[in-house]
Design a protein around this motif. Structure first.
Motif, PDB file in Angstrom:
ATOM      1  N   ALA A  64       0.828  -1.201   0.000  1.00 19.46           N
ATOM      2  CA  ALA A  64       0.000   0.000   0.000  1.00 19.46           C
ATOM      3  C   ALA A  64       0.868   1.259   0.000  1.00 19.46           C
ATOM      4  O   ALA A  64       0.557   2.236  -0.687  1.00 19.46           O
ATOM      5  CB  ALA A  64      -0.930   0.000   1.219  1.00 19.46           C
ATOM      6  N   THR A  65       1.961   1.215   0.757  1.00 19.26           N
ATOM      7  CA  THR A  65       2.890   2.348   0.784  1.00 19.26           C
ATOM      8  C   THR A  65       3.444   2.621  -0.612  1.00 19.26           C
ATOM      9  O   THR A  65       3.552   3.771  -1.041  1.00 19.26           O
ATOM     10  CB  THR A  65       4.053   2.061   1.761  1.00 19.26           C
ATOM     11  N   ASN A  66       3.788   1.549  -1.333  1.00 21.21           N
ATOM     12  CA  ASN A  66       4.279   1.698  -2.702  1.00 21.21           C
ATOM     13  C   ASN A  66       3.212   2.305  -3.617  1.00 21.21           C
ATOM     14  O   ASN A  66       3.514   3.099  -4.505  1.00 21.21           O
ATOM     15  CB  ASN A  66       4.724   0.341  -3.251  1.00 21.21           C
ATOM     16  N   MET A  67       1.954   1.922  -3.390  1.00 20.61           N
ATOM     17  CA  MET A  67       0.856   2.466  -4.201  1.00 20.61           C
ATOM     18  C   MET A  67       0.636   3.950  -3.898  1.00 20.61           C
ATOM     19  O   MET A  67       0.386   4.741  -4.811  1.00 20.61           O
ATOM     20  CB  MET A  67      -0.424   1.674  -3.946  1.00 20.61           C
ATOM     21  N   PHE A  68       0.712   4.304  -2.627  1.00 19.88           N
ATOM     22  CA  PHE A  68       0.603   5.728  -2.263  1.00 19.88           C
ATOM     23  C   PHE A  68       1.723   6.511  -2.942  1.00 19.88           C
ATOM     24  O   PHE A  68       1.511   7.630  -3.425  1.00 19.88           O
ATOM     25  CB  PHE A  68       0.696   5.912  -0.745  1.00 19.88           C
ATOM     26  N   ASN A  69       2.914   5.919  -2.953  1.00 20.92           N
ATOM     27  CA  ASN A  69       4.056   6.542  -3.622  1.00 20.92           C
ATOM     28  C   ASN A  69       3.740   6.781  -5.088  1.00 20.92           C
ATOM     29  O   ASN A  69       3.966   7.872  -5.626  1.00 20.92           O
ATOM     30  CB  ASN A  69       5.279   5.623  -3.466  1.00 20.92           C
ATOM     31  N   GLU A  70       3.206   5.762  -5.740  1.00 20.82           N
ATOM     32  CA  GLU A  70       2.857   5.857  -7.159  1.00 20.82           C
ATOM     33  C   GLU A  70       1.818   6.956  -7.391  1.00 20.82           C
ATOM     34  O   GLU A  70       1.930   7.766  -8.317  1.00 20.82           O
ATOM     35  CB  GLU A  70       2.301   4.509  -7.631  1.00 20.82           C
ATOM     36  N   TYR A  71       0.811   6.979  -6.527  1.00 22.60           N
ATOM     37  CA  TYR A  71      -0.303   7.924  -6.674  1.00 22.60           C
ATOM     38  C   TYR A  71       0.143   9.365  -6.438  1.00 22.60           C
ATOM     39  O   TYR A  71      -0.107  10.255  -7.268  1.00 22.60           O
ATOM     40  CB  TYR A  71      -1.422   7.556  -5.709  1.00 22.60           C
ATOM     41  N   PHE A  72       0.803   9.609  -5.300  1.00 19.84           N
ATOM     42  CA  PHE A  72       1.144  10.986  -4.937  1.00 19.84           C
ATOM     43  C   PHE A  72       2.259  11.561  -5.811  1.00 19.84           C
ATOM     44  O   PHE A  72       2.247  12.765  -6.114  1.00 19.84           O
ATOM     45  CB  PHE A  72       1.525  11.074  -3.457  1.00 19.84           C
ATOM     46  N   ASP A  73       3.213  10.731  -6.214  1.00 17.07           N
ATOM     47  CA  ASP A  73       4.256  11.228  -7.117  1.00 17.07           C
ATOM     48  C   ASP A  73       3.653  11.614  -8.469  1.00 17.07           C
ATOM     49  O   ASP A  73       4.077  12.592  -9.094  1.00 17.07           O
ATOM     50  CB  ASP A  73       5.345  10.183  -7.318  1.00 17.07           C
ATOM     51  N   PHE A  74       2.650  10.857  -8.911  1.00 13.67           N
ATOM     52  CA  PHE A  74       1.959  11.210 -10.159  1.00 13.67           C
ATOM     53  C   PHE A  74       1.196  12.520  -9.990  1.00 13.67           C
ATOM     54  O   PHE A  74       1.251  13.406 -10.851  1.00 13.67           O
ATOM     55  CB  PHE A  74       0.988  10.092 -10.563  1.00 13.67           C
ATOM     56  N   LYS A  75       0.493  12.639  -8.877  1.00 12.97           N
ATOM     57  CA  LYS A  75      -0.293  13.852  -8.629  1.00 12.97           C
ATOM     58  C   LYS A  75       0.579  15.092  -8.544  1.00 12.97           C
ATOM     59  O   LYS A  75       0.149  16.196  -8.924  1.00 12.97           O
ATOM     60  CB  LYS A  75      -1.096  13.694  -7.326  1.00 12.97           C
ATOM     61  N   ARG A  76       1.794  14.936  -8.047  1.00 11.54           N
ATOM     62  CA  ARG A  76       2.714  16.071  -7.933  1.00 11.54           C
ATOM     63  C   ARG A  76       3.488  16.306  -9.226  1.00 11.54           C
ATOM     64  O   ARG A  76       4.337  17.183  -9.294  1.00 11.54           O
ATOM     65  CB  ARG A  76       3.678  15.858  -6.763  1.00 11.54           C
ATOM     66  N   GLY A  77       3.220  15.473 -10.218  1.00 15.01           N
ATOM     67  CA  GLY A  77       3.885  15.640 -11.512  1.00 15.01           C
ATOM     68  C   GLY A  77       5.311  15.152 -11.544  1.00 15.01           C
ATOM     69  O   GLY A  77       6.085  15.538 -12.427  1.00 15.01           O
ATOM     70  N   LEU A  78       5.686  14.291 -10.597  1.00 19.23           N
ATOM     71  CA  LEU A  78       7.068  13.814 -10.529  1.00 19.23           C
ATOM     72  C   LEU A  78       7.318  12.621 -11.447  1.00 19.23           C
ATOM     73  O   LEU A  78       8.447  12.384 -11.863  1.00 19.23           O
ATOM     74  CB  LEU A  78       7.419  13.426  -9.082  1.00 19.23           C
ATOM     75  N   ASP A  79       6.260  11.849 -11.724  1.00 22.71           N
ATOM     76  CA  ASP A  79       6.412  10.679 -12.579  1.00 22.71           C
ATOM     77  C   ASP A  79       5.902  10.958 -13.984  1.00 22.71           C
ATOM     78  O   ASP A  79       4.912  11.657 -14.174  1.00 22.71           O
ATOM     79  CB  ASP A  79       5.630   9.486 -12.005  1.00 22.71           C
ATOM     80  N   ASN A  80       6.594  10.393 -14.952  1.00 23.88           N
ATOM     81  CA  ASN A  80       6.138  10.451 -16.337  1.00 23.88           C
ATOM     82  C   ASN A  80       6.412   9.108 -16.996  1.00 23.88           C
ATOM     83  O   ASN A  80       6.929   8.184 -16.347  1.00 23.88           O
ATOM     84  CB  ASN A  80       6.809  11.594 -17.097  1.00 23.88           C
ATOM     85  N   ALA A  81       6.089   8.990 -18.264  1.00 23.98           N
ATOM     86  CA  ALA A  81       6.218   7.706 -18.958  1.00 23.98           C
ATOM     87  C   ALA A  81       7.654   7.209 -19.027  1.00 23.98           C
ATOM     88  O   ALA A  81       7.902   6.017 -19.235  1.00 23.98           O
ATOM     89  CB  ALA A  81       5.638   7.818 -20.361  1.00 23.98           C
ATOM     90  N   GLU A  82       8.628   8.118 -18.847  1.00 21.91           N
ATOM     91  CA  GLU A  82      10.036   7.729 -18.929  1.00 21.91           C
ATOM     92  C   GLU A  82      10.637   7.431 -17.555  1.00 21.91           C
ATOM     93  O   GLU A  82      11.808   7.061 -17.462  1.00 21.91           O
ATOM     94  CB  GLU A  82      10.847   8.837 -19.607  1.00 21.91           C
ATOM     95  N   SER A  83       9.859   7.619 -16.497  1.00 23.65           N
ATOM     96  CA  SER A  83      10.375   7.416 -15.145  1.00 23.65           C
ATOM     97  C   SER A  83      10.746   5.955 -14.912  1.00 23.65           C
ATOM     98  O   SER A  83      10.017   5.042 -15.291  1.00 23.65           O
ATOM     99  CB  SER A  83       9.337   7.855 -14.103  1.00 23.65           C
ATOM    100  N   VAL A  84      11.890   5.753 -14.258  1.00 21.98           N
ATOM    101  CA  VAL A  84      12.385   4.413 -13.943  1.00 21.98           C
ATOM    102  C   VAL A  84      12.229   4.171 -12.451  1.00 21.98           C
ATOM    103  O   VAL A  84      12.349   5.087 -11.644  1.00 21.98           O
ATOM    104  CB  VAL A  84      13.872   4.277 -14.346  1.00 21.98           C
TER     105      VAL A  84
END
Length: 306
Positions: A64-84
């Protein structure tokens, strides 16, 4: 996006949801439970149902912590299609962000139910500690001041996922806690912190652009890699000391089988600057924790049997 998916060898179907769990980090959830339970077994206390409930709850909270990471980083614009280093479920596979958030909350809910059962069989103080751990899991990347964006991410991760989980796993079996259990938990906590540090070394450039202040950013990549090596040395040195002073059994010398993996981690990091190049080192850090923790737990089991 296609090039990133190909480089990461990402596959569709079930693999989408498996990647969302970030399996290379789940070692931080099952290793502490295993070690804490094996310490309890050496005290002639072992309840298999409590062990399984604690193991599943710990894995669910980490997932769940990993999912929150995925969700909030996306919401903050930190993740994109090229993110590793992310599951890529939202930015590459097109899963709705709310679906990821709901799944994280469902995992938390199931973990809470398991926690309720554990409390009934042990102590209600576990509920307080469990809620704090779940709150940490959320605040690691959620809330107004995410812990992962500060220099304290490795410290919090190591303490809560290492020392606290080992302590809980031992306590629910024995209904007591000892100073030896806390001391033995420290190398495991260090290894878990190393997983977070290796993640931050890989993501250093992107995190710096986005305003994070991780240890890796503050030290710089070269010094951060050296610091990672120092943490490995401290963890192995402490384990050797515990064996010498009879805090751990002689069987625990088995953990040094994992030393070669730790050395390889440092070698794989050196000279690399691109996240995709550092992924193998990041994954191997998690595997090093797994092998160390499993060998430590097995050594405790062997000392009980023989």
């Amino acid at each position: 996006m296609d090039s990133t998916k190909q480089a990461l060898k990402e596959k569709p179907g079930f693999q989408i949801w498996w990647r969302l769990l970030r399996p290379h980090t789940l070692t931080a959830s099952f290793v502490p439970v295993f070690v804490g339970t094996m310490l309890a077994l050496n005290e002639d206390s072992f309840h298999v149902v409590l062990f399984l409930a604690m193991m599943i709850a710990s894995i669910l909270i980490q997932s769940a912590t990993n999912m929150f990471n995925e969700y909030f980083d996306f919401k903050r614009g930190l993740d994109n299609a090229e993110s590793v280093g992310i599951g890529g479920t939202i930015v590459r596979d097109g899963i709705a962000p709310k679906t990821v958030l709901r799944l994280a909350l469902i995992f938390f809910g199931i973990a809470a139910l398991l926690g309720f059962f554990i409390c009934m069989e042990s102590s209600w103080w576990i509920a307080v500690i469990g809620l704090v751990c779940m709150l940490f899991g959320y605040l690691y990347t959620g809330g107004p001041f995410p812990i992962a964006y500060t220099p304290f991410g490795e410290l919090f991760a190591g303490f809560f996922m290492g020392t606290v989980i080992i302590g809980i796993s031992y306590y629910i079996q024995t209904l007591r806690i000892t100073s030896e259990v806390i001391w033995i938990s420290i190398p495991v906590a260090i290894f878990i912190g190393c997983i977070m540090l290796s993640n931050n070394i890989r993501d250093l450039d992107g995190d710096k652009i986005n305003g994070r202040k991780t240890i890796a950013i503050l030290l710089g990549r070269k010094k951060a890699i050296n610091f990672l090596g120092i943490l490995f040395i401290i963890a192995y040195s402490l384990t050797l000391y515990y064996i010498v002073v009879d805090m751990l059994p002689v069987w625990s010398i088995l953990i040094f089988i994992s030393v070669k993996m730790a050395i390889t981690v440092i070698q794989k990091f050196k000279g690399k600057t691109k996240p995709i190049e550092m992924m193998p080192a990041m994954v191997l850090t998690g595997k090093t924790n797994s092998i160390y923790g499993l060998l430590l737990g097995i050594s405790l089991l062997l000392s009980k049997l023989f």
